[in-house]
Scaffold this active site. Structure first.
Site, short mmCIF file in Angstrom:
data_model
loop_
_atom_site.label_atom_id
_atom_site.label_comp_id
_atom_site.label_asym_id
_atom_site.label_seq_id
_atom_site.Cartn_x
_atom_site.Cartn_y
_atom_site.Cartn_z
N LYS A 22 -40.86 -13.69 -9.43
CA LYS A 22 -39.79 -13.21 -8.54
C LYS A 22 -38.46 -13.16 -9.30
O LYS A 22 -37.74 -12.16 -9.26
CB LYS A 22 -39.66 -14.15 -7.33
CG LYS A 22 -38.39 -13.99 -6.54
CD LYS A 22 -38.32 -14.94 -5.38
CE LYS A 22 -37.66 -16.26 -5.63
NZ LYS A 22 -36.21 -16.23 -5.90
N ASN A 23 -38.15 -14.24 -10.00
CA ASN A 23 -36.83 -14.33 -10.64
C ASN A 23 -36.69 -13.43 -11.87
O ASN A 23 -35.57 -13.20 -12.33
CB ASN A 23 -36.50 -15.78 -11.00
CG ASN A 23 -36.13 -16.59 -9.77
OD1 ASN A 23 -36.07 -16.06 -8.67
ND2 ASN A 23 -35.90 -17.88 -9.96
N ARG A 92 -29.11 -14.31 -2.83
CA ARG A 92 -27.99 -14.37 -3.74
C ARG A 92 -28.11 -13.37 -4.89
O ARG A 92 -27.10 -12.86 -5.40
CB ARG A 92 -27.93 -15.80 -4.28
CG ARG A 92 -26.78 -16.07 -5.13
CD ARG A 92 -26.80 -17.52 -5.55
NE ARG A 92 -26.15 -17.68 -6.82
CZ ARG A 92 -24.85 -17.72 -6.99
NH1 ARG A 92 -24.05 -17.62 -5.95
NH2 ARG A 92 -24.33 -17.86 -8.18
N CYS A 116 -25.25 -21.22 0.93
CA CYS A 116 -26.65 -21.48 0.69
C CYS A 116 -26.92 -22.96 0.85
O CYS A 116 -26.08 -23.79 0.51
CB CYS A 116 -26.97 -21.02 -0.72
SG CYS A 116 -28.60 -21.43 -1.25
N ARG A 121 -22.77 -22.28 -4.59
CA ARG A 121 -23.21 -21.10 -5.35
C ARG A 121 -22.17 -19.97 -5.42
O ARG A 121 -22.38 -18.85 -4.93
CB ARG A 121 -24.54 -20.58 -4.81
CG ARG A 121 -25.60 -21.65 -4.84
CD ARG A 121 -26.96 -21.15 -4.46
NE ARG A 121 -27.69 -20.61 -5.58
CZ ARG A 121 -28.94 -20.20 -5.53
NH1 ARG A 121 -29.60 -20.26 -4.41
NH2 ARG A 121 -29.54 -19.73 -6.59
N LYS A 161 -19.86 -22.08 -18.24
CA LYS A 161 -20.99 -22.91 -17.81
C LYS A 161 -22.24 -22.04 -17.92
O LYS A 161 -22.14 -20.82 -17.76
CB LYS A 161 -20.73 -23.28 -16.34
CG LYS A 161 -21.74 -24.13 -15.68
CD LYS A 161 -21.26 -24.45 -14.26
CE LYS A 161 -22.27 -25.33 -13.56
NZ LYS A 161 -21.90 -25.60 -12.18
N ASP A 305 -35.86 -25.66 -9.85
CA ASP A 305 -36.76 -25.05 -8.87
C ASP A 305 -38.09 -25.81 -8.72
O ASP A 305 -38.90 -25.45 -7.86
CB ASP A 305 -37.04 -23.58 -9.24
CG ASP A 305 -35.83 -22.70 -8.98
OD1 ASP A 305 -34.87 -23.17 -8.35
OD2 ASP A 305 -35.85 -21.52 -9.41
N ARG A 397 -40.10 -16.05 1.02
CA ARG A 397 -39.16 -15.40 0.09
C ARG A 397 -39.70 -15.43 -1.33
O ARG A 397 -39.36 -14.57 -2.14
CB ARG A 397 -37.80 -16.12 0.11
CG ARG A 397 -36.97 -15.83 1.33
CD ARG A 397 -35.61 -16.47 1.19
NE ARG A 397 -35.07 -16.24 -0.15
CZ ARG A 397 -34.27 -17.08 -0.80
NH1 ARG A 397 -33.88 -18.19 -0.24
NH2 ARG A 397 -33.84 -16.80 -2.00
C1 UD1 Z 1 -31.09 -18.72 -10.66
C2 UD1 Z 1 -32.43 -18.66 -9.96
C3 UD1 Z 1 -32.66 -19.92 -9.14
C4 UD1 Z 1 -32.51 -21.16 -10.02
C5 UD1 Z 1 -31.18 -21.12 -10.79
C6 UD1 Z 1 -31.05 -22.24 -11.79
C7 UD1 Z 1 -32.81 -16.32 -9.57
C8 UD1 Z 1 -32.86 -15.20 -8.60
N1 UD1 Z 1 -32.45 -17.50 -9.09
O1 UD1 Z 1 -30.10 -18.80 -9.64
O2 UD1 Z 1 -33.97 -19.88 -8.60
O3 UD1 Z 1 -32.55 -22.31 -9.23
O4 UD1 Z 1 -31.04 -19.87 -11.49
O5 UD1 Z 1 -32.10 -22.21 -12.69
O6 UD1 Z 1 -33.11 -16.15 -10.73
N2 UD1 Z 1 -22.35 -21.23 -10.71
C9 UD1 Z 1 -20.97 -21.18 -10.54
N3 UD1 Z 1 -20.36 -19.96 -10.60
C10 UD1 Z 1 -21.05 -18.80 -10.83
C11 UD1 Z 1 -22.45 -18.87 -11.00
C12 UD1 Z 1 -23.06 -20.10 -10.94
O7 UD1 Z 1 -20.32 -22.21 -10.35
O8 UD1 Z 1 -20.42 -17.73 -10.87
C13 UD1 Z 1 -23.02 -22.55 -10.66
C14 UD1 Z 1 -24.02 -22.63 -9.49
O9 UD1 Z 1 -23.40 -23.01 -8.29
C15 UD1 Z 1 -24.98 -23.68 -10.00
C16 UD1 Z 1 -25.02 -23.41 -11.51
O10 UD1 Z 1 -23.81 -22.69 -11.80
O11 UD1 Z 1 -24.48 -24.95 -9.78
C17 UD1 Z 1 -26.20 -22.61 -12.00
O12 UD1 Z 1 -26.34 -21.45 -11.22
P1 UD1 Z 1 -27.04 -20.14 -11.79
O13 UD1 Z 1 -27.71 -20.47 -13.07
O14 UD1 Z 1 -26.05 -19.04 -11.78
O15 UD1 Z 1 -28.15 -19.88 -10.68
P2 UD1 Z 1 -28.56 -18.50 -10.02
O16 UD1 Z 1 -28.49 -17.40 -10.99
O17 UD1 Z 1 -27.85 -18.36 -8.72
#
Ligand code: UD1
Length: 417
Positions: A22-23, A92, A116, A121, A161, A305, A397
């Site tokens: 999915k991801n 998201r 969420c 997020r 980050k 995850d 999902r």
């Molecule tokens: C993706 C995965 C999700 C997985 C996550 C971490 C998909 C569709 N989803 O989510 O299943 O749990 O990676 O491996 O692939 N953050 C910020 N600002 C931003 C973006 C992120 O502060 O603009 C923070 C988030 O709140 C979180 C951390 O960074 O604490 C990591 O998030 P991120 O790696 O971006 O996760 P997703 O891409 O949303």
């Protein structure tokens, strides 16, 4: 509303074929917006998030045909650059269309994803990085209004980050920017490697220059291609843990074991016997499960995850364990439900202390997010009675045919309306 009924105790035996990721599918589907040629995608999982992304692409003007698990996407007449709240609110990953829309049209209006259950997020890292490519944006009434007055222009960007989504959004956008972009401190999840492979095969010029840095030379066209999506490593990890919890004996097929080496090492440490072949893993769960301390981390660390699923396993360990959640601050929603089943888990900040030697009791339960839902199924498989799991739309999902797959290996589980 649909529910799942799970009757324990099941020792899972047999084989499970893992679906497409999915991801990995979500960013690749978003990246197809760059193309005006036909794209053929194979091995897409049949799950709700993919249906939502397909609806989002259709709302943007993509012509899409679904043949079994294969998709033919034609974006030659794709013309819209507005992603509505209705389509982005439940998923998201909807924000991933922002990069390609800006690359294609120079402007876009995309809804901010909603809140969420697992954490706040935000998308600030995506937006900050896009602004380095020349994007100006304003947030008005829950929408990002973004435009690139001079088009996207390559730049050097260091993510503050590690973010999976921001890395994906920027890789896609920079593939169509003018000149060269260097992205540093990138996420290196296998799904990102799959996105990069897809783009390279389509004619994009992308090169990994260090472990976490990528060089991207913008192109103006991408080619017609056929691309098979990688396997779902979280689905694979979930079934491996299911075997370990139930003293099962499972073959997990259609995977590449080295992609989930961290998970395999942990399962061996807690006492499971794990044998790998090129595209398959055999796992035999042990009666005695050893306690362990785990922390979630970006790849190649232990995935957030799989945190809820491994927590269920550690409830059955011989001693106390601890789990540090380093990615999402609120990702302990499953703890209250597991404690209702008899677990003894306490939370201190981002750390869960998990007491061992627990015999779960069956119960009526509430799923709260995708991975939390599956952890409740895992716990229910070890109980003597009947458990009922409500709100399983979360599960749908991201897990394809979960009750069918579990039934095939001996679980007593059914979906009721
Ligand atoms: C993706 C995965 C999700 C997985 C996550 C971490 C998909 C569709 N989803 O989510 O299943 O749990 O990676 O491996 O692939 N953050 C910020 N600002 C931003 C973006 C992120 O502060 O603009 C923070 C988030 O709140 C979180 C951390 O960074 O604490 C990591 O998030 P991120 O790696 O971006 O996760 P997703 O891409 O949303």
């Amino acid at each position: 509303m649909q529910k799942l009924e799970v009757f324990g105790i099941s020792k899972l035996r047999g084989q499970i074929k893992i679906s497409g990721s999915k991801n990995a599918s979500l960013p690749i589907l978003a990246a197809t917006l760059l193309s005006s040629k036909k794209i053929y995608l194979k091995n897409l999982p049949k799950v709700k998030d993919i249906e939502t992304m397909i609806s989002l692409l259709k709302s943007l003007g993509s012509k899409i045909k679904l043949r079994k698990k294969n998709l033919i996407i034609n974006n030659s007449k794709q013309s819209k650059n507005f992603a509505s709240y209705n389509l982005v609110k439940t998923m998201r990953a909807g924000i991933l269309v922002l990069g390609p829309l800006l690359a294609k049209f120079g402007n876009a209006k995309v809804s901010l994803p909603g809140g969420c259950a697992i954490g706040s997020r935000p998308v600030d890292i995506h937006l900050k990085a896009l602004s380095k490519l020349g994007v100006k944006y304003k947030i008005i009434q829950g929408y990002v209004h973004a435009n690139a007055p001079k088009g996207l222009i390559g730049s050097k960007i260091r993510f503050s980050k590690i973010s999976v989504g921001a890395t994906e959004n920027l890789i896609i956008a920079a593939s169509f920017a003018k000149g060269i972009t260097i992205l540093k401190n990138c996420a290196i999840e296998p799904e990102i490697k799959d996105l990069v492979n897809f783009l390279i095969k389509s004619g994009c010029k992308i090169k990994w220059i260090t472990k976490r840095s990528i060089k991207i030379e913008g192109v103006s066209q991408i080619n017609q291609i056929t691309y098979p999506i990688m396997f779902d490593r979280i689905e694979a990890g979930t079934y491996l843990i299911a075997a370990a919890i139930t003293e099962g004996n499972l073959k997990i097929k259609n995977i590449i074991p080295k992609v989930i080496q961290t998970e395999i090492n942990i399962l061996r440490k807690i006492g499971a016997k794990v044998f790998t072949k090129k595209n398959e893993i055999k796992i035999i769960g042990n009666k005695k499960i050893k306690s362990i301390n785990i922390k979630t981390a970006p790849y190649p660390g232990f995935p957030t995850d799989l945190q809820a699923q491994i927590m269920v396993l550690l409830c059955k360990a011989n001693k106390k364990s601890s789990i540090k959640e380093n990615i999402f601050e609120n990702r302990f929603m499953h703890v209250a439900e597991l404690n209702r089943m008899g677990a003894q888990i306490s939370i201190n900040g981002n750390e869960a202390i998990v007491e061992g030697n627990i015999n779960f009791a069956s119960a009526e339960l509430m799923a709260t997010d995708l991975r939390a839902s599956v952890s409740l199924i895992l716990a229910a498989l070890t109980t003597k009675g009947k458990s009922i799991i409500n709100r399983i739309y979360h599960l749908d999902r991201g897990y394809e045919n979960i009750e069918k797959k579990l039934k095939m290996v001996g679980a007593n589980i059914r979906r009721i309306n």
